[in-house]
Scaffold this motif. Structure first.
Motif, PDB file in Angstrom:
ATOM      1  N   HIS A  50     103.333 -24.757  36.348  1.00  0.00           N
ATOM      2  CA  HIS A  50     102.859 -26.006  36.535  1.00  0.00           C
ATOM      3  C   HIS A  50     102.416 -26.844  35.293  1.00  0.00           C
ATOM      4  O   HIS A  50     101.324 -26.930  35.310  1.00  0.00           O
ATOM      5  CB  HIS A  50     101.760 -26.245  37.740  1.00  0.00           C
ATOM      6  CG  HIS A  50     100.676 -25.049  37.571  1.00  0.00           C
ATOM      7  ND1 HIS A  50     100.746 -23.706  37.638  1.00  0.00           N
ATOM      8  CD2 HIS A  50      99.574 -25.322  37.442  1.00  0.00           C
ATOM      9  CE1 HIS A  50      99.750 -23.222  37.414  1.00  0.00           C
ATOM     10  NE2 HIS A  50      98.874 -24.175  37.256  1.00  0.00           N
ATOM     11  N   SER A  54     108.818 -31.100  35.943  1.00  0.00           N
ATOM     12  CA  SER A  54     109.199 -30.735  37.198  1.00  0.00           C
ATOM     13  C   SER A  54     109.416 -29.246  36.980  1.00  0.00           C
ATOM     14  O   SER A  54     109.959 -28.498  37.734  1.00  0.00           O
ATOM     15  CB  SER A  54     110.840 -31.223  36.860  1.00  0.00           C
ATOM     16  OG  SER A  54     111.398 -30.688  35.910  1.00  0.00           O
ATOM     17  N   THR A  55     108.324 -28.716  36.421  1.00  0.00           N
ATOM     18  CA  THR A  55     108.144 -27.188  36.306  1.00  0.00           C
ATOM     19  C   THR A  55     107.805 -26.482  37.576  1.00  0.00           C
ATOM     20  O   THR A  55     108.127 -25.171  37.605  1.00  0.00           O
ATOM     21  CB  THR A  55     107.340 -26.880  35.120  1.00  0.00           C
ATOM     22  OG1 THR A  55     106.048 -27.351  35.445  1.00  0.00           O
ATOM     23  CG2 THR A  55     107.793 -27.411  33.740  1.00  0.00           C
ATOM     24  N   CYS A  56     107.392 -27.175  38.545  1.00  0.00           N
ATOM     25  CA  CYS A  56     106.937 -26.668  39.835  1.00  0.00           C
ATOM     26  C   CYS A  56     108.124 -26.628  40.986  1.00  0.00           C
ATOM     27  O   CYS A  56     107.786 -26.485  42.187  1.00  0.00           O
ATOM     28  CB  CYS A  56     105.676 -27.092  40.197  1.00  0.00           C
ATOM     29  SG  CYS A  56     105.681 -28.845  40.903  1.00  0.00           S
ATOM     30  N   ALA A  67     103.950 -34.991  37.010  1.00  0.00           N
ATOM     31  CA  ALA A  67     104.291 -35.400  35.607  1.00  0.00           C
ATOM     32  C   ALA A  67     105.146 -34.594  34.981  1.00  0.00           C
ATOM     33  O   ALA A  67     105.484 -34.745  33.449  1.00  0.00           O
ATOM     34  CB  ALA A  67     102.959 -35.826  35.048  1.00  0.00           C
ATOM     35  N   GLY A 113      99.696 -29.425  35.083  1.00  0.00           N
ATOM     36  CA  GLY A 113      98.617 -29.332  35.986  1.00  0.00           C
ATOM     37  C   GLY A 113      98.792 -29.852  37.337  1.00  0.00           C
ATOM     38  O   GLY A 113      97.756 -29.613  38.197  1.00  0.00           O
ATOM     39  N   GLY A 114      99.830 -30.006  37.775  1.00  0.00           N
ATOM     40  CA  GLY A 114      99.999 -30.344  39.430  1.00  0.00           C
ATOM     41  C   GLY A 114      99.841 -31.861  39.791  1.00  0.00           C
ATOM     42  O   GLY A 114      99.483 -32.100  40.773  1.00  0.00           O
TER      43      GLY A 114
HETATM   44  S1  FES Z   1     103.172 -29.269  38.054  1.00  0.00           S
HETATM   45 FE1  FES Z   1     104.017 -30.718  37.016  1.00  0.00          FE
HETATM   46  S2  FES Z   1     104.944 -31.854  38.824  1.00  0.00           S
HETATM   47 FE2  FES Z   1     104.242 -30.181  39.850  1.00  0.00          FE
END
Ligand code: FES
Length: 139
Positions: free
Chosen positions: A66, A75-77, A73, A69-70
């Motif tokens: 992530h 697409s790693t999650c 922003a 940080g969630g």
């Molecule tokens: S952690 Fe970056 S979009 Fe979900």
């Protein structure tokens, strides 16, 4: 880092009110972990939207990359919902824009940090292999 991006519209979310299960898996790599979520007892990790799949995973020590940080922003999650999609909030345009940058996107792809189950169904969630490799290699 907190899980709400002030620069995008907040997604509509229905918080879960009853217990449900989530299976996080990557069968090619032998990962299959089922977790039970009781919304009355769940302690948020602070990652992603409250109650999101990323929040759930991080609170229970299941690795999902992530990088931002969630906050929708990156697409790693990226995860793929194999079962239980109808119980999840609608994807926003901003989430779709970020998913467009992810490899291996499917019709059931979501960003784990933006996907919030309402607790009416149990879920099966695939964590793509490329994410697992990034974690292991420390990239
Ligand atoms: S952690 Fe970056 S979009 Fe979900």
């Amino acid at each position: 880092m907190g899980g709400i991006n002030p620069y995008i519209a907040a997604p509509e979310i229905t918080a879960a009110t009853k217990p449900f299960s989530v299976v996080f898996q990557n069968l090619a790599e032998g990962l299959k972990q089922e977790v039970m979520i009781d919304p009355k007892k769940f302690l948020s990790s602070g990652s992603g939207l409250p109650g999101s799949l990323l929040d759930i995973a991080m609170a229970l020590d299941i690795d999902i990359d992530h990088a931002c940080g969630g906050v929708c922003a990156c697409s790693t999650c990226h995860v793929v919902i194999k079962s239980g999609m109808p119980s999840c909030n609608e994807s926003t345009d901003e989430e779709g824009d970020q998913l467009d940058k992810a490899p291996g996107v499917t019709p059931n792809s979501r960003l784990a940090c933006q996907c919030v189950p309402d607790g009416t169904m149990n879920l099966i969630v695939d964590i793509p292999t490329w994410i697992r490799h990034r974690i292991r290699e420390g990239n």
